[in-house]
Design a protein around this motif. Structure first.
Motif, PDB file in Angstrom:
ATOM      1  N   HIS A 288     -29.276  30.337  18.329  1.00  0.00           N
ATOM      2  CA  HIS A 288     -28.409  29.472  17.530  1.00  0.00           C
ATOM      3  C   HIS A 288     -27.962  28.246  18.309  1.00  0.00           C
ATOM      4  CE1 HIS A 288     -27.854  32.141  14.143  1.00  0.00           C
ATOM      5  NE2 HIS A 288     -27.547  33.136  14.935  1.00  0.00           N
TER       6      HIS A 288
ATOM      7  N   ARG B 292     -25.092  25.408  17.159  1.00  0.00           N
ATOM      8  CA  ARG B 292     -24.261  24.794  16.123  1.00  0.00           C
ATOM      9  C   ARG B 292     -23.427  23.705  16.764  1.00  0.00           C
ATOM     10  NH1 ARG B 292     -22.244  29.887  17.107  1.00  0.00           N
ATOM     11  NH2 ARG B 292     -23.903  30.697  15.822  1.00  0.00           N
TER      12      ARG B 292
ATOM     13  N   ALA C   6     -28.250  21.913   7.803  1.00  0.00           N
ATOM     14  CA  ALA C   6     -28.738  23.182   8.356  1.00  0.00           C
ATOM     15  C   ALA C   6     -30.082  22.865   8.998  1.00  0.00           C
ATOM     16  CB  ALA C   6     -28.901  24.214   7.252  1.00  0.00           C
ATOM     17  N   VAL C   7     -30.303  23.374  10.203  1.00  0.00           N
ATOM     18  CA  VAL C   7     -31.497  22.948  10.934  1.00  0.00           C
ATOM     19  C   VAL C   7     -32.259  24.144  11.494  1.00  0.00           C
ATOM     20  CG1 VAL C   7     -30.343  20.798  11.619  1.00  0.00           C
ATOM     21  CG2 VAL C   7     -30.322  22.744  13.179  1.00  0.00           C
TER      22      VAL C   7
ATOM     23  N   VAL D 251     -31.954  28.599  14.934  1.00  0.00           N
ATOM     24  CA  VAL D 251     -31.427  27.930  13.740  1.00  0.00           C
ATOM     25  C   VAL D 251     -29.969  27.549  13.965  1.00  0.00           C
ATOM     26  CG1 VAL D 251     -32.975  29.186  12.177  1.00  0.00           C
ATOM     27  CG2 VAL D 251     -30.703  30.114  12.690  1.00  0.00           C
ATOM     28  N   GLY D 252     -29.470  26.676  13.109  1.00  0.00           N
ATOM     29  CA  GLY D 252     -28.069  26.295  13.263  1.00  0.00           C
ATOM     30  C   GLY D 252     -27.650  25.187  12.333  1.00  0.00           C
ATOM     31  N   THR D 253     -26.584  24.512  12.753  1.00  0.00           N
ATOM     32  CA  THR D 253     -26.031  23.436  11.930  1.00  0.00           C
ATOM     33  C   THR D 253     -25.767  22.208  12.792  1.00  0.00           C
ATOM     34  OG1 THR D 253     -23.819  24.330  12.316  1.00  0.00           O
ATOM     35  CG2 THR D 253     -24.884  24.964  10.267  1.00  0.00           C
TER      36      THR D 253
END
Lengths: 368, 368, 368, 368
Positions: free
Chosen positions: A156, A158, A227-228, A235-237
């Motif tokens: 992650h 974020r 969101a990426v 994954v994350g933001t």
């Protein structure tokens, strides 16, 4: 000691930050790789640029940046002007054989950024896109930990960059002019998030999000939400806004891996939160005050615990550039090259496209 | 004092949390709206449910939840079983005229959740979907501040629910069974984020995001990422994961409005961070220890500063249910009704759909 | 399951805290060492004590604590009355063969505390002075770390207990009556600091300090200040005040040893700050959320990260007492005995003497 | 622009900090009150002082500080040498008509400090004892709030300066030499606590405490502990140690008044914790990031939230000196004069005396 002539474009926020850095490099990073000589400074307002020259000790001031480009005493051209003035002067300086530093975002969009990168890369000079937050000691420590595998496989990222100065309808700045800035919170703050996401967690493969404008009459975006997904599978933001009341410079991010986590807030830039899954019964995030002799960049400063400020990030960054010039070394991977500047722009553009299309946008990167 | 018979389905995590709450309501919320009488408890394992009955003082234990449904002494049926056991027993209990509480997520998807809501609403009983975090004093205080206009017009909601227990490939629980759980981090944690987003910032209109599974062999999602827009125009992010090493129960959210901001972390659930744009030169977020006489739910507890725990949220929640039953009052808006449970499910489903379609998904809500 | 009859003196703040604990022990610490049966409760106000009996489920209420002492069904006498009511009832109960729990401070001064201890110890019953903060999971974890040598040789203890409710000249409570309370911030809060200092860092050998009263007309002290030395050679400070505006229940302490440090704040009682001198480049205090399966007392509660409240300290404490009674085990060293209550009083008295004499006061402890 | 010649004694830690400050004043505090011209630098080691001159741009280096005293181009003599070199050079410089800055502690004890103050004051030059922490923006903000009555009547000051570098028996520095340093943690760290106590809460009237040495063979104190009373009636504690493992530069203090409180930690020097008793239901300490345009010293720096470092405190301090020289203004009350340096020494001496006598020591201050 060998010296290098500096030509500076811009005398305001970034002109001050970069000029201060060159002056401090001369004695805080001792001995410096090259001694910066402040040759000339260019800017729009004659009285302001004249005052800046006197203030920082540039040998001359000029309203015409071409004068810097044509000045043989200048070996490094540092572009701290508004975004609309990044492309032409930077390319011209590089084509005149000068090493170049350019503030972020590199161009106002991916196309312009690509053009800057392509043209400059062709000249063979050193180029750095001034994503200065790579040069926060805590950020570099995080990068070193990740490189050493201390967090394991990343899952992650974020990140959010929150400020609140945008909440003023009366403000008048080039940062609110679409033609001069290219975008709002996206290029100003979001690009920083994208750059550290790439620096710490690797290349971004897709984004799903949008940009948003809140204030009536505002002609650039106030906020970015996405969101990426990363090429690694993490994954994350990614988020940025200039309307988060109470947050002044809160560039906050967290990374979780299979062996540990790190977290950060630019408002406490001397600290890194570190979690290690080491089985200690006393389990938790450490608040690491990144100010030890063995920590990144700390050789230049004070005893442990005597913290540095935001301005010092530029000292580290420009010292890195001078070192690369002196030793014919690489800007990458610790400094952001123009390719990094271009790639950040591709991600930013993809967020805009995603907002318009309502689709997840896959990102592909061009070669120079 | 009037009493109400309680029938409990489930004796594990939620069975313990709810039973404890009913027992404390009897003397901590004094005088209670209705005195809970623990009539019967149902569960899969005969020895476990028998032990639970003895432990919490239920008058009988049974392996067959229908026995509770058919027991006239039971006025409130509380469903703390696995997600796959939410629909049938809850509907049956309501149709038998009992008020119903059901753990979240209401159903395993929007369709099932809708069916539960529709069938139960038709009976006229009180129904609460146990989104217990609405009953954290700091969360309620935030809600009251927003209702009173103290944050102005909302612009941002960013919420993430981070845990790390999912990082264990050997774990065996119904929460990893698609048929029993419906989903992974999405329904377990993401649904809580969605519910508080709706509770605090209003209805969600669209989502762009995806769910992600990291561990080989894991059959439910490990993480959820989404960029969201609200009907009000506010924007933000929603995220949940069970793989954020070092985060044990970090349900963190922040809301920014045109007059102020609030922020929260469930690991410090007694605190609310509050920023007011009031012009004070001493400008910053307050760390409010939500434990004053005039704070929500605090009448039941201790002197200021003597904090409560996570378990108390259920005391507040079930007290709210008993009050609504006693006074024929409303569960909404402070408690989550089954409609709220259904609406949360619609948002969760939309995130799944967005992940599959690669598109922003607009959410439309059905009527009962 | 074997049961034990409880007789409670006091129905206000401590009566509520202790009654709640006995009720929760019955099902949260499963199976309990002994099942508490709430037999009788005594108090000054007839209507209040009657209401308390109904509320908590005591079989009867009485205005005369002697009724409890004479009740054969009562095996444990729990004294939560005002300080002036500690000595006589507690001694009488013990001499009637009942185990005794007495709120802190044990007596109003060392002399009275000594008398209580001496008389009770002679009877052979179990006795606990309710310094409940020994039973905060984070405090016990610190104690266990120190016992295991994880902090090395201790050098510093600095503790302060800060509240602010005393800043109200109109307040009327027995806590401001010298005869009922014995002292002000000293016995109310300072005694807690002294007890944890002793629990964690060992016996105190000398104190240099004073007590101070700020509010006109206030007849007990508002604040305590002392520099202290321990028998081990460690040094530090002890402080308490009820006039620290903004601090509601901030019992904060830090211990530094030759191998590490720990720090704590009661307003965040689920957390322990831990520093280990382990050579990790990521050096700093960990924020340990003391809520893991392997952490003290956690077997009774929730999944990790689902924090407990202040009220739970009494559950742990009285469970400890019931375990000692059931197994004929020891209250010491994890529980505070009446000897601990007496010793804390010696330290408190020495601070008062130091204030009067202007001298460092060496402390000597009597034997029973 | 008028200039002032600087003569610097010392090239190590303080020489670096002060030289950096003079260089930054020239362009960051624009326009500077006087332009610092770095004339000469003196030090013990010929190669080191030569290197320092080259590094910082001093026109010459010398092993003999008298050369600086005799240099007419020097208008300000800045003494950053070891404590044993404070008296003679500083007095000589002042008697040669130069303004003087001297690092803290002013002398090695009150007697020596008094002599420095008396002799220097007699010359009429400006004199500042470099208690640089008065020039932290958050500290000055606290002072301004107190002056404006925002905290009401002060009741408590509790200060502690915690470091841990002293926990190394192999370290060899003049700071461990009694003759050169005068004392250990007392003069090094404790003096800072005393100075801010006086700066913020007023004159100290009595102390009860002691100094303590832990490490075998260490010839200065490792720690200081004291309970203190102020002339105003406020009370509190003063503590310092170089053995608090995990604390690198934790100069922490808190002040409680009748209307509010402030708290601070030097490891987060950009932040001030502020509590106002204003009746807001959202009650708590604010984390004020002291970096607003209207905050002390901020006119020189960056946009809000872009924090400064420890080194900047010297920029503020020496800018204050240059302003006083340029305008013939006062060093007091915001800067510490030599009288402040002397008074701090009186308090430190009183703590030593109290440790020896075991008595509370009342402090009386001499006039010049």
């Amino acid at each position: 000691m060998a010296e290098i002539g500096i030509g500076m474009l811009g005398y305001a926020f970034m002109g001050k930050a970069h000029s201060n850095a060159f002056k401090k490099i001369a004695y805080m990073t001792w001995p410096p790789p090259l001694e910066p000589r402040l040759v000339g400074i260019a800017g729009r307002s004659e009285t302001a640029v004249q005052d800046a020259a006197e203030r920082y000790g540039y040998e001359y001031a000029t309203k015409d940046w071409r004068e810097l480009v044509n000045d043989d005493r200048i070996g490094l051209f540092d572009n701290g002007g508004p975004n609309s003035l990044h492309a032409e002067p930077t390319i011209a300086a590089a084509e005149a054989g000068k090493h170049v530093v350019c503030e972020k975002p590199l161009g106002r969009d991916a196309e312009e950024s690509y053009e800057i990168w392509r043209r400059v890369a062709a000249t063979g000079v050193k180029h750095l896109c001034a994503f200065n937050y790579r040069f926060v000691p805590a950020v570099r420590l995080a990068r070193e930990m990740i490189e050493a595998g201390e967090l394991g496989e990343l899952r992650h990222f974020r990140g959010r960059y929150l400020q609140d100065w945008g909440d003023d309808p009366t403000l008048d700045t080039w940062r609110f002019e679409p033609n001069e800035a290219g975008s709002g919170a996206l290029g100003d703050l979001g690009a920083h998030v994208v750059d550290l996401a790439r620096f710490l967690a690797g290349e971004i493969s897709s984004v799903s999000g949008f940009v948003k404008t809140f204030l009536p009459g505002r002609r650039v975006d106030d906020a970015v939400e996405a969101a990426v997904e990363f090429e690694s599978g993490a994954v994350g933001t990614i988020e940025s806004t200039r309307l988060a009341l109470g947050r002044r410079n809160a560039f906050q991010w967290e990374i979780n891996g299979s062996k540990g986590s790190v977290a950060f807030d630019m408002e406490r830039l001397n600290e890194l939160q570190v979690f290690r899954a080491d089985g200690d019964r006393a389990r938790g995030f450490k608040t690491v005050l990144v100010s030890e002799t063995e920590h990144p960049f700390w050789e230049h400063w004070w005893p442990p615990g005597h913290i540095v400020g935001w301005g010092e990030t530029f000292v580290h960054e420009l010292h890195h550039v001078l070192r690369a010039i002196a030793d014919d070394g690489d800007i990458a991977p610790y400094g952001a090259t123009f390719e990094d500047g271009y790639r950040a722009a591709e991600v930013c553009d993809a967020i805009v496209r995603s907002g318009e299309s309502g689709r997840r946008e896959t990102i592909s990167y061009r070669s120079s």
